[in-house]
Design a protein around this motif. Structure first.
Motif, PDB file in Angstrom:
ATOM      1  N   THR A  77      22.580  42.949 -45.011  1.00 40.43           N
ATOM      2  CA  THR A  77      21.675  43.693 -46.412  1.00 40.43           C
ATOM      3  C   THR A  77      21.251  44.970 -45.951  1.00 40.43           C
ATOM      4  OG1 THR A  77      20.805  41.355 -46.316  1.00 40.43           O
ATOM      5  CG2 THR A  77      19.586  43.055 -47.359  1.00 40.43           C
ATOM      6  N   LEU A 104      14.482  45.230 -55.308  1.00 39.71           N
ATOM      7  CA  LEU A 104      14.751  44.481 -54.067  1.00 39.71           C
ATOM      8  C   LEU A 104      14.743  42.929 -54.311  1.00 39.71           C
ATOM      9  CD1 LEU A 104      12.207  46.252 -51.744  1.00 39.71           C
ATOM     10  CD2 LEU A 104      14.760  46.388 -51.863  1.00 39.71           C
ATOM     11  N   ALA A 105      13.935  42.186 -55.167  1.00 38.68           N
ATOM     12  CA  ALA A 105      13.949  41.117 -55.774  1.00 38.68           C
ATOM     13  C   ALA A 105      15.386  40.507 -56.064  1.00 38.68           C
ATOM     14  CB  ALA A 105      13.051  40.902 -56.889  1.00 38.68           C
ATOM     15  N   GLY A 108      17.348  40.423 -52.900  1.00 44.46           N
ATOM     16  CA  GLY A 108      17.101  39.283 -52.182  1.00 44.46           C
ATOM     17  C   GLY A 108      17.580  38.262 -52.605  1.00 44.46           C
ATOM     18  N   SER A 112      20.464  36.026 -51.080  1.00 44.25           N
ATOM     19  CA  SER A 112      19.954  34.433 -50.643  1.00 44.25           C
ATOM     20  C   SER A 112      20.764  33.403 -50.859  1.00 44.25           C
ATOM     21  CB  SER A 112      18.462  34.394 -51.256  1.00 44.25           C
ATOM     22  OG  SER A 112      17.688  35.227 -50.600  1.00 44.25           O
ATOM     23  N   CYS A 151      14.698  35.242 -44.796  1.00 47.67           N
ATOM     24  CA  CYS A 151      13.988  36.261 -43.930  1.00 47.67           C
ATOM     25  C   CYS A 151      14.666  37.360 -43.458  1.00 47.67           C
ATOM     26  CB  CYS A 151      13.235  35.386 -43.231  1.00 47.67           C
ATOM     27  SG  CYS A 151      11.810  36.393 -42.198  1.00 47.67           S
ATOM     28  N   ALA A 154      15.310  39.699 -46.178  1.00 53.20           N
ATOM     29  CA  ALA A 154      13.819  40.613 -46.736  1.00 53.20           C
ATOM     30  C   ALA A 154      13.815  41.810 -45.543  1.00 53.20           C
ATOM     31  CB  ALA A 154      12.679  39.752 -46.595  1.00 53.20           C
ATOM     32  N   LEU A 157      16.100  44.579 -45.739  1.00 55.45           N
ATOM     33  CA  LEU A 157      15.725  45.437 -46.923  1.00 55.45           C
ATOM     34  C   LEU A 157      14.695  46.390 -46.481  1.00 55.45           C
ATOM     35  CD1 LEU A 157      15.683  42.888 -49.852  1.00 55.45           C
ATOM     36  CD2 LEU A 157      17.387  44.842 -49.482  1.00 55.45           C
ATOM     37  N   ALA A 237       9.074  36.492 -45.004  1.00 58.05           N
ATOM     38  CA  ALA A 237      10.081  36.956 -46.186  1.00 58.05           C
ATOM     39  C   ALA A 237       9.416  37.650 -47.152  1.00 58.05           C
ATOM     40  CB  ALA A 237      10.903  35.902 -46.523  1.00 58.05           C
ATOM     41  N   LEU A 241       9.443  41.692 -48.246  1.00 62.57           N
ATOM     42  CA  LEU A 241      10.076  42.201 -49.394  1.00 62.57           C
ATOM     43  C   LEU A 241       9.178  43.002 -50.084  1.00 62.57           C
ATOM     44  CD1 LEU A 241      12.541  41.874 -51.308  1.00 62.57           C
ATOM     45  CD2 LEU A 241      11.153  39.871 -52.311  1.00 62.57           C
ATOM     46  N   CYS A 242       7.778  42.605 -49.948  1.00 60.94           N
ATOM     47  CA  CYS A 242       6.567  43.464 -50.670  1.00 60.94           C
ATOM     48  C   CYS A 242       6.590  44.867 -49.802  1.00 60.94           C
ATOM     49  CB  CYS A 242       5.298  42.657 -50.701  1.00 60.94           C
ATOM     50  SG  CYS A 242       5.400  41.220 -51.756  1.00 60.94           S
ATOM     51  N   GLY A 244       8.762  46.151 -48.425  1.00 59.37           N
ATOM     52  CA  GLY A 244      10.149  47.075 -48.756  1.00 59.37           C
ATOM     53  C   GLY A 244      10.067  47.731 -49.944  1.00 59.37           C
TER      54      GLY A 244
END
Length: 253
Positions: A77, A104-105, A108, A112, A151, A154, A157, A237, A241-242, A244
């Protein structure tokens, strides 16, 4: 399809399509952890163990089912996102209505799904072909492995946001991943770590993934501790992500 979800779903579809055309990456994601578990089996095949106790492969293997997906997904990733940046794709995408969080979502979600395939294959090989034994249901192991791989996605990223080149993205691996392997309980039980290292272990997501897997190895039913540990890994995770999304840069320089 609702308009707010279109950028996110389009990104997810694009990444999955790219993965589908990159056969080497697919092989690394799906095949490598299963091959490493097979190697681990042969390493411990003739190791002595108590007559009625678990083998060394059982003890180490169940933890590795969480560690290997974490490592592989972090590495892939981080490099994939950095490649988007250096190629200029990231800048072009962020000039559209696509938000950083959508991007990013989407990444992810796509990775995932790949992580779920990875964990499923690794667990199928380990339990079905290599005879890995655990007191609990192998389905819980698959679930924990998937969450742990997510995780890793995330954190990969997040790490990519601080790298300027693909090589720098790889350099984050010994910084972010290696300490977690050393302190997660694989080498030494966490409660036997030196006093100053135990708190460090307590803030690392891999520690909770290994703890959750050890709960499955010992108990036939899912325990409250397993669910708490799994929730902590999932929380890591989401936070990664947030973070990132908050630190993502369009350009490498």
């Amino acid at each position: 399809m609702s308009t707010p979800l279109r950028p996110y779903l389009s990104t997810t579809e694009r990444i999955l399509r790219q993965l589908g055309h990159d056969h080497r990456t697919v092989a690394m994601i799906v095949v490598v952890p299963a091959l490493l578990m097979t190697l681990l089996f042969f390493i411990y095949q003739d190791a002595p163990h108590p007559p009625h106790g678990p083998t060394l492969f059982d003890k180490v293997g169940i933890s590795m089912l969480g560690i290997l997906p974490f490592i592989v997904m972090f590495l892939i990733t981080a490099i994939a996102m950095q490649r988007e940046r250096t190629s200029g794709t990231l800048e072009r995408l962020l000039s559209t209505p696509l938000s950083k969080l959508d991007l990013l979502a989407g990444y992810g979600t796509a990775f995932s799904l790949a992580a779920a395939a990875q964990a499923g294959v690794a667990c199928l090989v380990s339990f079905g072909l290599l005879g890995l034994d655990a007191a609990g249901n192998p389905g819980w192991v698959v679930l924990i492995a998937i969450v742990d791989a997510v995780c890793g996605v995330a954190l990969g990223l997040l790490a990519s946001a601080f790298a300027r080149t693909e090589f720098q993205a790889v350099q984050f691996m010994p910084v972010v991943v290696a300490p977690q392997i050393f302190l997660c309980g694989l080498l030494v039980p966490r409660d036997q770590l030196p006093g100053w290292l135990e708190p460090v272990s307590n803030v690392m997501p891999l520690s909770y993934a290994v703890d959750a897997l050890q709960e499955v190895s010992r108990y036939p039913e899912a325990t409250g501790q397993m669910w708490r540990d799994l929730a902590v890994v999932a929380g890591f995770a989401v936070v990664a992500l947030c973070l990132g999304a908050a630190t993502l840069r369009r350009r490498t320089a």
